[in-house]
Scaffold this active site. Structure first.
Site, short mmCIF file in Angstrom:
data_model
loop_
_atom_site.label_atom_id
_atom_site.label_comp_id
_atom_site.label_asym_id
_atom_site.label_seq_id
_atom_site.Cartn_x
_atom_site.Cartn_y
_atom_site.Cartn_z
N ASP A 74 77.73 118.96 81.13
CA ASP A 74 76.43 119.36 81.63
C ASP A 74 76.60 120.13 82.94
OD1 ASP A 74 76.99 117.34 83.52
OD2 ASP A 74 75.99 115.85 82.26
N ASP A 76 75.19 120.68 86.82
CA ASP A 76 74.38 120.13 87.90
C ASP A 76 74.21 121.17 89.00
OD1 ASP A 76 74.25 117.52 86.72
OD2 ASP A 76 76.33 117.24 87.33
N ASP A 157 81.50 111.53 95.59
CA ASP A 157 82.55 110.54 95.44
C ASP A 157 83.96 111.11 95.63
OD1 ASP A 157 82.25 111.88 93.02
OD2 ASP A 157 82.01 110.08 91.79
P1 ATP Z 1 80.65 114.30 84.00
O1 ATP Z 1 79.27 114.91 83.96
O2 ATP Z 1 81.70 115.09 83.34
O3 ATP Z 1 80.66 112.88 83.60
P2 ATP Z 1 80.30 114.59 86.83
O4 ATP Z 1 81.29 114.64 87.95
O5 ATP Z 1 79.41 115.77 86.67
O6 ATP Z 1 81.12 114.27 85.53
P3 ATP Z 1 77.90 113.08 87.11
O7 ATP Z 1 77.70 111.63 86.90
O8 ATP Z 1 77.21 114.06 86.24
O9 ATP Z 1 79.47 113.29 87.05
O10 ATP Z 1 77.55 113.36 88.62
C1 ATP Z 1 77.46 114.68 89.16
C2 ATP Z 1 78.03 114.71 90.56
O11 ATP Z 1 77.30 113.82 91.40
C3 ATP Z 1 79.47 114.25 90.67
O12 ATP Z 1 80.38 115.28 90.41
C4 ATP Z 1 79.55 113.75 92.10
O13 ATP Z 1 79.70 114.83 92.98
C5 ATP Z 1 78.18 113.16 92.31
N1 ATP Z 1 78.14 111.73 92.01
C6 ATP Z 1 77.83 111.14 90.84
N2 ATP Z 1 77.89 109.82 90.91
C7 ATP Z 1 78.26 109.52 92.17
C8 ATP Z 1 78.48 108.32 92.89
N3 ATP Z 1 78.36 107.14 92.30
N4 ATP Z 1 78.84 108.41 94.20
C9 ATP Z 1 78.95 109.62 94.79
N5 ATP Z 1 78.77 110.78 94.19
C10 ATP Z 1 78.41 110.75 92.89
MG MG Z 2 77.80 115.97 85.30
#
Ligand code: ATP
Ligand code: MG
Length: 463
Positions: A74, A76, A157
């Site tokens: 996805d 963001d 994170d």
């Molecule tokens: P994927 O979508 O492939 O699972 P992602 O890194 O995009 O991985 P998401 O859960 O969609 O993960 O979160 C988007 C972004 O928000 C992350 O890349 C991170 O920068 C931030 N983020 C998400 N969860 C947390 C958290 N628990 N603590 C700090 N930052 C977070």
């Molecule tokens: Mg994501």
């Protein structure tokens, strides 16, 4: 020691070497990203917000994955506009969330998540419980303190998740040396790891998930506190843990994720009963769960659908026999003992990980099938074949056998039965009649020869 950690809440201690107040700017010629690789809708949102005078970037998983040559799940967007300001820009936008207020912008089936830049919490913010709050162990309960781009980068994170791509200038902004860590395939928490895990223990699961999914190493300081802090996962709302477990186990690297969870002692707080079974019968339990996850990983890689029910049925199955036996020892007959044990086990598990009813029901049905598959006499075998849960039950039986469970080759019998024509089937049932039917036990001659063994790896079980 743990108690002390629970009680102490310290203000954030940013990592010394990866905190930057000005970003490293990586120009178009210095990186491999191209704007057309990103969702057109996400790029349009960024352009629209920028022309309305806000800062806006693509951020997180999509930037990281594209840098690694993986196609993102996805897209963001992070922006200086507040959720209300974002909503005002787009007709198809909805504000969601409480813990994190976000905007979802809908384009048909695609949803782009737009988040306002957030800041770390300062001690003063905690007086204002509408915007920010922590519990006694330092966990963030609400997080709507808006901030600058730089602050937004610091509260993310991992360094590799804090890269901001501007599709207009085609530059990447890097505040946390994330590009370096992407290139060295290293997961590194931003700031003080212990503190960041206390703030949100789910970050420990995210570390495992990304390490498994991306085949990354976990940097020493990011790795080191996990075992000690693993019990903090018990405080996380079960619904959030369910979502996180799905991502861990259904993203194509579930088997590796399981190994890491066990190794880092994160498995116990998630699946306490299964962890006990893993101690009591290590080889069997480990083989059964790994085999189920390997099958799932294969299906994910082949683009086939997967449902969590089969997987949770496998994760919990090794914890079941001990409980059934316990009830039987108290005088409960076998079938009610099985039902009672299954019910209690699932109820206990749901207190940790909220498995929705639409999955707990099929779990029970898959388990029930294990009781019914040995009883094949008369019309029973044909009735079972017509049962919509037959395939899942049969695949589960093969799974149990592959983990070394003794079933008197019941799986092969069912494989043969499915391959057989009507008269062969009648013959197979007649043969059963002459044996000690009902338990699936007892010696049996095999008549059919050359039948293919169908170890499908759980194919239809997931459909
Ligand atoms: P994927 O979508 O492939 O699972 P992602 O890194 O995009 O991985 P998401 O859960 O969609 O993960 O979160 C988007 C972004 O928000 C992350 O890349 C991170 O920068 C931030 N983020 C998400 N969860 C947390 C958290 N628990 N603590 C700090 N930052 C977070
Ligand atoms: Mg994501």
């Amino acid at each position: 020691m743990l108690k002390k950690l629970f009680q102490s809440f310290r203000p954030p201690v940013p990592g010394q070497h990866h905190r930057r107040t000005t970003p490293e700017v990586i120009n178009k010629s210095q990186h491999s990203l191209q704007r057309h690789q990103f969702s057109r809708h996400a790029v349009n949102i960024v352009e629209r917000l920028q022309s309305a005078g806000y800062q806006a970037y693509l951020v997180g998983g999509c930037v990281r994955d594209l840098m690694l040559g993986i196609s993102p799940k996805d897209f963001d967007v992070a922006t200086s506009a507040t959720p209300e300001q974002v909503r005002a820009e787009f007709r198809n936008a909805r504000i969601i969330g409480r813990r994190f207020k976000l905007v979802h912008v809908h384009f048909g089936r695609e949803i782009i998540e737009v988040a306002t830049f957030r800041a770390h919490h300062s001690e003063e913010d905690q007086g204002d419980s509408h915007r920010s709050s922590h519990n006694a162990s330092g966990r963030i309960l609400r997080d709507n303190v808006y901030g600058t781009l730089e602050e937004d980068a610091q509260r993310r994170d991992f360094t590799i998740n804090a890269l901001y791509y501007d599709p207009v200038s085609e530059r990447i902004l890097d505040y946390a040396n994330g590009v370096h860590d992407v290139r060295n395939r290293l997961l590194r928490l931003i700031g003080d790891p212990t503190h960041r895990y206390q703030e949100d223990p789910v970050r420990m699961l995210r570390a495992v998930r990304f390490a498994a999914k991306l085949d990354f190493g976990i940097e020493k300081h990011t790795f080191q506190p996990i075992r000690e802090l693993a019990p903090l996962l018990r405080e996380i709302p079960p619904a959030r843990l369910f979502e996180e477990c799905l991502k861990l186990f259904l993203s194509g690297q579930g088997a590796i994720a399981f190994e890491m969870l066990v190794d880092l002692e994160l498995f116990e707080p998630l699946f306490p009963a299964s962890a006990r079974a893993l101690e009591e019968r290590p080889t069997y339990t480990h083989t059964l769960i790994s085999q189920a996850l390997n099958n799932t990983d294969l299906r994910v890689k082949q683009g086939k659908p997967v449902t969590p029910a089969f997987l949770f049925a496998a994760l919990l199955w090794p914890a079941l026999p001990g409980r059934v036996l316990h009830l039987q020892n108290q005088g409960v007959p076998p079938i009610p003992a099985m039902n009672g044990a299954a019910h209690d086990l699932i109820a206990e598990q749901c207190a940790r990980i909220a498995i929705p009813k639409r999955f707990t029901l099929p779990i029970r049905e898959i388990w029930d099938m294990q009781e019914r598959l040995p009883r094949r006499s008369g019309k029973r075998a044909d009735l079972l074949l017509d049962n919509p849960r037959f395939r899942a039950g049969y695949d589960f039986l093969l799974l149990r056998e592959s983990a070394g469970e003794e079933t008197d080759d019941l799986g092969q019998w069912w494989t043969d039965y499915q391959d057989a024509n009507d008269s062969e089937r009648r013959e197979m049932i007649r043969e059963l009649g002459s044996r000690d039917e009902g338990t699936g036990a007892g010696p049996r001659k095999r008549k059919r020869s050359g039948s293919k063994r169908k170890r499908s790896g759980g194919d239809e079980a997931f459909e």
